[in-house]
Design an enzyme around this catalytic site. Sequence first.
Site, short mmCIF file in Angstrom:
data_model
loop_
_atom_site.label_atom_id
_atom_site.label_comp_id
_atom_site.label_asym_id
_atom_site.label_seq_id
_atom_site.Cartn_x
_atom_site.Cartn_y
_atom_site.Cartn_z
N ASN A 1 -6.42 8.80 7.19
CA ASN A 1 -7.67 8.09 6.95
C ASN A 1 -7.40 6.61 6.69
O ASN A 1 -6.71 6.31 5.73
CB ASN A 1 -8.37 8.72 5.73
CG ASN A 1 -9.78 8.20 5.58
OD1 ASN A 1 -10.31 7.54 6.46
ND2 ASN A 1 -10.38 8.48 4.44
N ASP B 1 0.69 2.46 3.78
CA ASP B 1 -0.18 3.58 3.39
C ASP B 1 0.63 4.88 3.30
O ASP B 1 0.13 5.96 3.65
CB ASP B 1 -1.37 3.72 4.35
CG ASP B 1 -2.50 4.57 3.73
OD1 ASP B 1 -2.40 4.92 2.54
OD2 ASP B 1 -3.46 4.88 4.46
N HIS C 1 -5.57 -1.18 5.56
CA HIS C 1 -5.42 -0.40 6.80
C HIS C 1 -6.52 -0.59 7.84
O HIS C 1 -7.25 0.34 8.16
CB HIS C 1 -5.22 1.08 6.49
CG HIS C 1 -6.11 1.67 5.41
ND1 HIS C 1 -7.47 1.53 5.41
CD2 HIS C 1 -5.79 2.40 4.32
CE1 HIS C 1 -7.95 2.16 4.36
NE2 HIS C 1 -6.96 2.68 3.67
N HIS D 1 0.84 -1.21 0.00
CA HIS D 1 0.00 0.00 0.00
C HIS D 1 0.87 1.26 0.00
O HIS D 1 1.13 1.85 1.04
CB HIS D 1 -0.91 -0.04 1.24
CG HIS D 1 -2.07 0.89 1.16
ND1 HIS D 1 -3.34 0.55 1.58
CD2 HIS D 1 -2.16 2.17 0.73
CE1 HIS D 1 -4.15 1.57 1.41
NE2 HIS D 1 -3.47 2.57 0.91
N ASP E 1 -8.70 2.51 -3.50
CA ASP E 1 -8.24 3.11 -2.24
C ASP E 1 -8.24 4.64 -2.29
O ASP E 1 -7.87 5.25 -3.29
CB ASP E 1 -6.83 2.64 -1.87
CG ASP E 1 -6.42 3.23 -0.53
OD1 ASP E 1 -7.07 2.91 0.47
OD2 ASP E 1 -5.50 4.04 -0.50
ZN LIG Z 1 -7.12 4.05 2.11
#
Ligand SMILES: [Zn+2]
Length: 425
Positions: A275, A302, A229, A54, A148
Amino acid sequence: MTNLLIRGADLVGRGRSDLLIRNGRFVDPAEAGTDVDRLDADGLVALPGLVDLHTHLREPGREDAETVQSGTLAAARGGFTAVLAMANTTPVTDTAEAAVHVAALGARDGYTQVVPVGAVSKGLDGVELAELGLMARSSARVRVFSDDGHCLSDARLMRRALEYVRAFDGVIAQHAQDPQLAGVSACCHEGEISGKLGLPGWPAAAEASVVARDVQIAELTRSRLHICHVSCAETVDVIRWAKQRDINVTAEVAPHHLMLTTNEVLGYDPIYKVNPPLRPSEHVEVLREALADGTIDAVATDHAPHARHDKDHAFAEAAFGMLGLETALAVVVETMIKSDLLSWTDVAKRMSIMPAHIARLADQGRPLAVGEPANVVLVDPAARQVIDRNDSASLSRNNPWHGRELPDPVVATIWAGRVTFRKGR
Ligand SMILES: [Zn+2]
């Protein structure tokens, strides 16, 4: 770099050994001649190169925040040898052509393997399926699909996407955020602190309810679902239930959710705006336990670089997201190794073997053994550092760890036999 001898590394679970790399692969160390470069790994742990499921690389479209080159160099500094590049770029990676372009940027500029993630819906609009089959059959061989940044909230579209990707062993990665329960302005865990600060709340139920729905659709379609996540205890309960039923679901947790809590937000510092949001400490505890017991399969960063003019705003207006590639392993060592929740063997599973398996990457997450691709990170288990956001390969500075003392584990990263990072060089 075609000949490199790594001397005396601790190959976790297999004792100390030399590793000889030639032409991108491990070969028998007995074949080392006199003309090899040597890397002394006395006291260092060798892990398979880390794989990030990610990553937001921002190129194409926002090269002021990050490029493939800067983002993958940050990744190499963090011990990664492969990153999955999220599709929410400009243009969106929602066609075979766009996916091939991202892969080509990676081949040209990358310090790691760059694997494009394909969008599930055209333009991430959540309405019409993108060219999933064409992306999968392209030279970019896309296997992970995600909108995403947005939740794929239409249950029927989720069903069709899961049915579609089953044909080529793809996986749908969901950013679980019910848009009615947590809309675009929701920016703080819904609870006492959001009330006190007057910030729009993002309740745990907005995540867990979408995951509860999606595991049902994954069971119905007998297809592969991945949860991005995971941030709250309720979601862990749902995933545990789904795994007990043999539903084909995997999940990731971001490093910041393993350590930082809602309390960080009390100063309204937008660096902590992310987020899904930071959650109270009882959620953090559950996430650590879930990563330890395998309910959560992987750590994924992320990594979300933002230019100053997008992040330096009042909390409610600032962009969501934080950097993560350079510090991910440090945070995992601090939260999981030091507490004995994970061993080094487990870290290899959670940060390399499982993410490579989820993304179906043939050359990543492999054993450090003769004949295998030479993707390896050398780790100093004891070194520590004070994080300085200016000591970074990223073009952005939204680093939530700035000024904190954390482990400093990565000594060298080698991707396909090439030294992509070496400390002090
Ligand atoms: Zn996300």
